[in-house]
Design a protein around this motif. Structure first.
Motif, PDB file in Angstrom:
ATOM      1  N   SER B  60       0.832  -1.215   0.000  1.00 42.19           N
ATOM      2  CA  SER B  60       0.000   0.000   0.000  1.00 42.19           C
ATOM      3  C   SER B  60       0.857   1.252   0.000  1.00 42.19           C
ATOM      4  O   SER B  60       0.534   2.228  -0.677  1.00 42.19           O
ATOM      5  CB  SER B  60      -0.896   0.036   1.245  1.00 42.19           C
ATOM      6  N   LEU B  61       1.951   1.190   0.769  1.00 42.40           N
ATOM      7  CA  LEU B  61       2.836   2.357   0.856  1.00 42.40           C
ATOM      8  C   LEU B  61       3.456   2.652  -0.511  1.00 42.40           C
ATOM      9  O   LEU B  61       3.434   3.796  -0.977  1.00 42.40           O
ATOM     10  CB  LEU B  61       3.926   2.119   1.909  1.00 42.40           C
ATOM     11  N   PHE B  62       3.984   1.611  -1.157  1.00 38.72           N
ATOM     12  CA  PHE B  62       4.615   1.814  -2.471  1.00 38.72           C
ATOM     13  C   PHE B  62       3.590   2.296  -3.502  1.00 38.72           C
ATOM     14  O   PHE B  62       3.896   3.151  -4.328  1.00 38.72           O
ATOM     15  CB  PHE B  62       5.306   0.531  -2.953  1.00 38.72           C
ATOM     16  N   TYR B  63       2.386   1.718  -3.432  1.00 42.40           N
ATOM     17  CA  TYR B  63       1.334   2.119  -4.370  1.00 42.40           C
ATOM     18  C   TYR B  63       0.974   3.600  -4.150  1.00 42.40           C
ATOM     19  O   TYR B  63       0.827   4.363  -5.100  1.00 42.40           O
ATOM     20  CB  TYR B  63       0.104   1.227  -4.161  1.00 42.40           C
ATOM     21  N   SER B  64       0.868   3.985  -2.867  1.00 42.67           N
ATOM     22  CA  SER B  64       0.546   5.381  -2.544  1.00 42.67           C
ATOM     23  C   SER B  64       1.659   6.316  -3.006  1.00 42.67           C
ATOM     24  O   SER B  64       1.394   7.392  -3.553  1.00 42.67           O
ATOM     25  CB  SER B  64       0.336   5.567  -1.039  1.00 42.67           C
ATOM     26  N   VAL B  65       2.915   5.882  -2.772  1.00 42.97           N
ATOM     27  CA  VAL B  65       4.054   6.717  -3.185  1.00 42.97           C
ATOM     28  C   VAL B  65       4.063   6.862  -4.708  1.00 42.97           C
ATOM     29  O   VAL B  65       4.281   7.956  -5.241  1.00 42.97           O
ATOM     30  CB  VAL B  65       5.391   6.113  -2.679  1.00 42.97           C
ATOM     31  N   TYR B  66       3.776   5.762  -5.405  1.00 36.55           N
ATOM     32  CA  TYR B  66       3.729   5.786  -6.879  1.00 36.55           C
ATOM     33  C   TYR B  66       2.664   6.779  -7.363  1.00 36.55           C
ATOM     34  O   TYR B  66       2.932   7.622  -8.223  1.00 36.55           O
ATOM     35  CB  TYR B  66       3.462   4.356  -7.380  1.00 36.55           C
ATOM     36  N   ILE B  67       1.469   6.703  -6.760  1.00 33.02           N
ATOM     37  CA  ILE B  67       0.369   7.604  -7.155  1.00 33.02           C
ATOM     38  C   ILE B  67       0.756   9.062  -6.859  1.00 33.02           C
ATOM     39  O   ILE B  67       0.597   9.943  -7.697  1.00 33.02           O
ATOM     40  CB  ILE B  67      -0.939   7.252  -6.395  1.00 33.02           C
ATOM     41  N   ALA B  68       1.282   9.280  -5.640  1.00 36.30           N
ATOM     42  CA  ALA B  68       1.601  10.648  -5.223  1.00 36.30           C
ATOM     43  C   ALA B  68       2.734  11.226  -6.068  1.00 36.30           C
ATOM     44  O   ALA B  68       2.672  12.381  -6.498  1.00 36.30           O
ATOM     45  CB  ALA B  68       1.964  10.670  -3.744  1.00 36.30           C
TER      46      ALA B  68
END
Lengths: 256, 281
Positions: B60-68
């Protein structure tokens, strides 16, 4: 102006108007089936329902307005004094870090952490609980803006009034308040918008029982009632548009 | 009197900021290690181990960082292009530039659905124009694997903000004058753009860019409406874990809260230190 920039500005203007036009048009539509671009009928039904006294959407709008005005008023007032206190405190950097934290953490995650305490104190699922919860994210924002305003030169002006023989009350009422009227207005509008736009924290603490406009939009979207969702969307964007128009000179350029 | 007022202010600050924040994080920590909660019997690192083994938090963290990262990267690039590429008639921003700021995340997410879904406005226009012949010809942009809908929504919200922000910086940092000085020293147009104007704007705007990055990282309503079921952005994952019927998932949700809070705390500290260093220099 040259023709090139004028063309680009027109395109950007259209792009900016598009979301608002979409919301407005959808609020007059009934029956919208693929692949048709236009609806089966255009209607005023949703708008008429809105202005009926017992209408749910009208009550939701009033609830949202009440919550946002209260949150903005308390945050502006408390933030004024807390911002000044913080600006003169030797631990200013650490207080500022703490003030930034709830605001940046994501309101919904903050709500998840504090939900237990709200349930314990009987504040979950009611109006008062939502007010307090929203205050927890709006107040830090107010403090951050005021903290920037209470610069050493600003504090010196108050001291100067005292040196010239003014009482503490006179220095506050005749020097600080007139000088800070602009920032007070900005903080009020900004905290109003924070409360007005809030969804996650309101849903978690209000348990869906305290219906604000954002909660209502989400409910209509999940019920696939897109036309009422659009109408709620229109209601949601009108007050910020008015506030931005009134406050254009103060917002963003000077305080971000 | 002054001292009493100071204590009153400190009391309010503690009550409304420190206590809820500290209380929430301590509660989350204790729940995650089994110190609290109906089904928790003993103190253990089971929840932490589970989210580590399943990779829920990191995914989730990596996905959020990717989106952000993508959202902010595109928004900053677009807004810099607008700031440096379009000359408006007046130095003062026109009202229409502020209008997009009146759109809350929930409404933007709703609009994305109506525009970009396979039965949305764009798909219908393309169908009527004969560009696509079937509904399935339209690309999946909502609840898709790459999170394109979420990224577009964030870009639409962030670009107007950064455009106004960079226009403000352009004036306060006297970027035009800096460009003029560089030109008189012999710099060419592309050098002024890439070595003077863009670096000045990015450097001065960095704390705000990082802050906005953190907002997107923790965003909730946009990924809730436009995101797929897995992977999800952090806020959505945490709330789903806490709201599941399976109470055994709760400690994992609480563990993710304090772990995420720790990351944000470090980031905010870094931003403030950076900001203060700049001010001092």
């Amino acid at each position: 102006m040259k023709k090139g920039p004028r063309f680009f500005i027109a395109i950007i203007g259209l792009g900016i108007a598009f979301p608002f036009l979409t919301l407005l048009l959808f609020s007059f539509m009934k029956g919208w089936f693929f692949p048709s671009i236009s609806p089966t009928t255009w209607t005023l039904d949703y708008w008429i329902q809105l202005f009926q006294v017992e209408g749910e959407l009208l009550q939701t709008s009033l609830t949202s307005i009440l919550i946002s005005i209260f949150v903005a008023f308390v945050s502006t007032l408390l933030g004024f004094f807390l911002g000044k206190w913080m600006a003169t405190h030797p631990w200013r950097k650490w207080w500022l870090l703490l003030a930034y934290f709830p605001f940046v953490l994501s309101p919904v995650i903050l709500a998840a952490g504090i939900q237990f305490f709200f349930i314990k104190f009987g504040l979950s699922g009611n109006f008062l609980g939502v007010l307090i919860a929203q205050l927890l994210i709006a107040l830090p924002y107010a403090i951050i803006i005021y903290n920037g305003f209470w610069s050493p030169s600003m504090l010196d002006r108050e001291k100067l009034a005292r040196t010239l023989g003014g009482t503490a009350w006179q220095a506050f009422w005749r020097v600080s308040i007139p000088l800070s009227s602009g920032v007070i207005l900005v903080v009020f509008f900004q905290t109003f918008l924070i409360s007005w736009f809030e969804y996650g924290l309101t849903r978690l603490i209000g348990l869906g029982k305290v219906k604000t406009l954002t909660i209502q939009v989400f409910q209509f979207v999940t019920e696939t009632n897109i036309f009422l969702a659009a109408l709620s969307g229109v209601l949601l964007v009108v007050p910020p548009l008015i506030l931005l128009w009134v406050n254009k000179r103060f917002v963003i350029n000077q305080w971000i | 009197m002054h001292r009493i007022l100071s204590y009153i202010n400190a009391g309010f600050f503690f009550l409304l900021i420190v206590l809820p924040l500290g209380g929430g994080l301590i509660y989350s920590f204790l729940y995650s290690i089994g110190g609290l909660g109906l089904l928790n019997e003993e103190i253990s690192g089971k929840a932490l181990l589970t989210i580590w083994e399943e990779g829920t938090f990191l995914k989730s963290l990596f996905y959020s960082v990717y989106i952000a990262l993508l959202s902010i990267g595109i928004s900053v690039a677009l807004s810099l292009t607008l700031t440096l590429g379009i000359k408006l008639p007046s130095r003062e921003n026109p009202y229409w530039m502020y209008m997009p700021l009146a759109l809350p995340g929930m409404v933007v997410a709703f609009l994305m659905f109506q525009w970009l879904s396979r039965t949305g406005v764009f798909s219908r226009v393309m169908f009527q124009a004969g560009i696509i012949s079937e509904i399935t010809d339209f690309p999946v942009l909502i609840q898709d694997e790459l999170g394109l809908g979420i990224i577009i929504a964030h870009v639409l919200m962030a670009t107007p903000f950064f455009w106004i922000f960079f226009r403000g910086l352009y004036q306060t940092e006297r970027v035009k004058e800096l460009g003029g000085i560089s030109a008189s020293l012999g710099a060419q147009k592309h050098q002024i753009l890439w070595k003077v104007k863009i670096p000045v704007l990015l450097q001065q705007g960095l704390p705000t860019i990082i802050l906005y990055f953190l907002f997107v990282l923790g965003s909730y309503e946009i990924p809730l409406l436009l995101g797929q079921s897995s992977p999800q952005m952090l806020s959505v994952t945490i709330i789903r874990k806490l709201e599941r019927f399976n109470l055994l998932d709760k400690p994992e949700g609480y563990a993710m809260i304090w772990m995420y809070a720790l990351i944000v705390l470090v980031a905010v500290y870094a931003i403030l230190s950076l900001h203060q260093k700049r001010k001092a220099s």
